[in-house]
Write a protein that holds these residues in place. Structure first.
Motif, PDB file in Angstrom:
ATOM      1  N   ALA A 129       0.903  -1.246   0.070  1.00  0.00           N
ATOM      2  CA  ALA A 129      -0.045  -0.073  -0.266  1.00  0.00           C
ATOM      3  C   ALA A 129       0.796   1.209   0.042  1.00  0.00           C
ATOM      4  O   ALA A 129       0.487   2.281  -0.434  1.00  0.00           O
ATOM      5  N   THR A 130       2.057   1.145   0.729  1.00  0.00           N
ATOM      6  CA  THR A 130       2.742   2.149   0.670  1.00  0.00           C
ATOM      7  C   THR A 130       3.543   2.472  -0.660  1.00  0.00           C
ATOM      8  O   THR A 130       3.578   3.766  -1.307  1.00  0.00           O
ATOM      9  N   LEU A 131       3.920   1.205  -1.437  1.00  0.00           N
ATOM     10  CA  LEU A 131       4.321   1.429  -2.896  1.00  0.00           C
ATOM     11  C   LEU A 131       3.111   2.078  -3.559  1.00  0.00           C
ATOM     12  O   LEU A 131       3.471   2.877  -4.518  1.00  0.00           O
ATOM     13  N   GLN A 132       2.146   1.737  -3.511  1.00  0.00           N
ATOM     14  CA  GLN A 132       0.799   2.126  -4.149  1.00  0.00           C
ATOM     15  C   GLN A 132       0.591   3.752  -4.009  1.00  0.00           C
ATOM     16  O   GLN A 132       0.616   4.383  -4.934  1.00  0.00           O
ATOM     17  N   ALA A 133       0.696   4.078  -2.839  1.00  0.00           N
ATOM     18  CA  ALA A 133       0.725   5.509  -2.344  1.00  0.00           C
ATOM     19  C   ALA A 133       1.663   6.417  -3.026  1.00  0.00           C
ATOM     20  O   ALA A 133       1.634   7.579  -3.194  1.00  0.00           O
ATOM     21  N   ALA A 134       2.870   6.008  -3.060  1.00  0.00           N
ATOM     22  CA  ALA A 134       4.060   6.429  -3.656  1.00  0.00           C
ATOM     23  C   ALA A 134       4.211   6.453  -5.093  1.00  0.00           C
ATOM     24  O   ALA A 134       4.943   7.198  -5.635  1.00  0.00           O
ATOM     25  N   GLY A 135       3.144   5.763  -5.986  1.00  0.00           N
ATOM     26  CA  GLY A 135       3.194   5.846  -7.160  1.00  0.00           C
ATOM     27  C   GLY A 135       3.806   4.568  -7.936  1.00  0.00           C
ATOM     28  O   GLY A 135       3.896   4.642  -9.052  1.00  0.00           O
ATOM     29  N   GLY A 136       4.335   3.764  -6.973  1.00  0.00           N
ATOM     30  CA  GLY A 136       5.121   2.804  -7.482  1.00  0.00           C
ATOM     31  C   GLY A 136       4.492   1.651  -8.194  1.00  0.00           C
ATOM     32  O   GLY A 136       4.642   0.972  -9.470  1.00  0.00           O
ATOM     33  N   THR A 149      11.860   5.329  -7.344  1.00  0.00           N
ATOM     34  CA  THR A 149      12.565   5.088  -6.179  1.00  0.00           C
ATOM     35  C   THR A 149      11.819   3.899  -5.121  1.00  0.00           C
ATOM     36  O   THR A 149      12.501   2.978  -4.676  1.00  0.00           O
ATOM     37  N   ALA A 150      10.569   3.901  -4.992  1.00  0.00           N
ATOM     38  CA  ALA A 150       9.671   3.197  -4.497  1.00  0.00           C
ATOM     39  C   ALA A 150       9.660   1.797  -4.810  1.00  0.00           C
ATOM     40  O   ALA A 150       9.769   0.729  -4.257  1.00  0.00           O
ATOM     41  N   VAL A 151       9.765   1.611  -6.209  1.00  0.00           N
ATOM     42  CA  VAL A 151       9.667   0.354  -6.653  1.00  0.00           C
ATOM     43  C   VAL A 151      11.037  -0.380  -6.367  1.00  0.00           C
ATOM     44  O   VAL A 151      11.265  -1.629  -6.171  1.00  0.00           O
ATOM     45  N   ALA A 152      12.204   0.439  -6.410  1.00  0.00           N
ATOM     46  CA  ALA A 152      13.523  -0.194  -6.222  1.00  0.00           C
ATOM     47  C   ALA A 152      13.823  -0.540  -4.807  1.00  0.00           C
ATOM     48  O   ALA A 152      14.233  -1.452  -4.506  1.00  0.00           O
TER      49      ALA A 152
END
Length: 446
Positions: free
Chosen positions: A62-69, A229-232
């Motif tokens: 969900a954090t990844l989702q919120a960051a646009g990842g 960056t979030a995906v990484a």
């Protein structure tokens, strides 16, 4: 008495499934109340590890989702799907499998299903073909992901006999074999779209016909600055979990004999605890480096899905574990000879229970200990692991319903008899062949 208790368990599951959402969890608790106060059954241990893994992994996703990842990953997938539209029936399930393995959840497919439906329709390929096997592939990915709650539960139950990397070394190729077999049966599934009477009737509407060929790929907002960056960070966390599983000596050890939820009797940190630690640390890193707020994470759709999953697993697994614990001697006596002479038959029990529980993690937590008690080898349990994907049989799982709703041509459907739906044949073939391939890979790798 066992049949009355089993009937109560089934009724609770069926009513909970109809309620949807947290229905399975709350009805599981109702049945557990009856077991404890009416039948005087001692409650089993609640599935704390599985719940905490789901909570930590989904919170990080969900954090990844919120960051646009997640949006960035979906756009990458879209490029792949649109690159060879004529091969959408093959490319779509492989894409959803890879993305779901990486994310540890099938919920990522909600963003991919409309793209699959659109690409199929524009190429005039029956969307049912790509959508049905793509949904099945996303479910199989849960039993091939190093960060899913189901995989962590299996590794924990096996107690170090087989490591996390060994489980995914078997389950990933086994599930890929199953998916390719599912692709084969879907390649010419149903009548061609241009001869489908339902689609032809819809095309008589000029607005519908115009919308079918409308290009929707360009009308998108720019990606958030921290998406890549979030995906990484998320990818590094997944890699670290696999490395920890492969090289457990990397971890600190503590004084033996002081076991708790995080440490075993030998003083080693449990794999479940490491997944929780690494995932939530990754969530913190994403929030810090991408300036993602905690409020936006809590509002993400994946966070809500995780909360529902935790409640569902809590109630239904605790209920099932209590039933199994109380009646273990009877069940072992009934199944023992059959399972010992033909271990693969236990995969049928796994599949049937997963049909009712709608959760690979819940099914694994409930039946893997019984499998060990029946004398099934850890290697064979790993081979049967993909059998926990029977959640497509009763068409109530959200990913199935989403695929039906995204297919505007009407080719993806639920049949008149409920179980004769678009996902049944590809699901049975893919799961069955995954288990068969699992036995092959387990025999040469474990």
């Amino acid at each position: 008495m066992i049949w009355i208790q089993f009937a109560i368990l089934l009724v609770a599951i069926l009513i909970g499934a109809r309620m949807k959402g947290i229905g399975l969890g709350v009805m599981g608790m109702v049945a557990l109340m009856i077991f404890v106060f009416v039948f005087r059954m001692a409650p089993a241990d609640p599935p704390i590890d599985v719940m905490l893994i789901i909570l930590s992994v989904v919170s990080t996703a969900a954090t990844l989702q919120a960051a646009g990842g997640m949006e960035y990953m979906v756009r990458l997938a879209e490029k792949v799907l649109r690159s060879k539209p004529s091969l959408i029936v093959l490319i779509a399930p492989l894409t959803t499998f890879v993305f779901s393995v990486f994310a540890g959840t099938a919920h990522i497919t909600y963003s991919l299903l409309p793209i699959i439906a659109e690409v199929s329709t524009k190429k005039r390929i029956r969307p049912e073909r790509a959508l049905s096997i793509s949904v099945i592939a996303s479910h199989l990915a849960v039993t091939a992901s190093p960060i899913s709650a189901a995989t962590a539960a299996l590794v924990s139950i096996l107690g170090g006999a087989i490591s996390l990397p060994q489980v995914i070394m078997v389950s990933i190729p086994a599930c890929l074999v199953g998916i390719l077999c599912g692709v084969a049966v879907c390649w010419k599934k149903g009548v061609e779209l241009e001869r489908d009477p339902v689609f032809l009737e819809k095309m008589k509407d000029p607005e519908f016909a115009k919308s079918i060929d409308l290009d929707t790929s360009a009308s998108r907002e720019p990606l958030k600055p921290g998406a890549k960056t979030a995906v990484a960070i998320f990818g590094l966390a997944v890699l670290l979990i696999v490395m920890v599983g492969a090289f457990p000596k990397m971890l600190p050890t503590f004084e033996p004999g002081h076991a708790n939820l995080a440490i075993n009797n030998l003083g080693n940190i449990k794999m479940a605890a490491m997944i929780e630690l690494i995932m939530l640390s990754a969530a913190a890193a994403i929030m810090i480096f991408t300036k993602t707020t905690a409020e936006s994470v809590s509002k993400a759709s994946l966070f809500t899905a995780g909360a529902v999953a935790v409640i569902s697993v809590f109630g239904v697994v605790w209920m099932s574990a209590t039933f199994m614990q109380t009646n273990q001697a009877i069940i072992e006596s009934a199944l023992g000879n059959m399972v010992r002479s033909a271990p693969w038959t236990f995969s049928i029990a796994i599949f049937l229970l997963s049909m009712l529980l709608f959760s690979q993690a819940a099914t694994t937590q409930a039946l893997a200990p019984l499998g060990l008690a029946l004398g099934i080898s850890p290697a064979h349990l790993v081979a049967m692991f993909p059998g926990a994907n029977g959640d497509f049989v009763l068409p109530g799982y959200p990913t199935l319903l989403a695929a039906i709703n995204f297919d505007r041509t009407g080719s993806t459907h639920i049949g008149k008899f409920l179980v004769n739906h678009s996902f049944m044949i590809p699901g049975l073939v893919a799961v069955g062949m995954s288990v068969a391939a699992g036995f092959f890979f387990a025999s040469i790798l474990l």
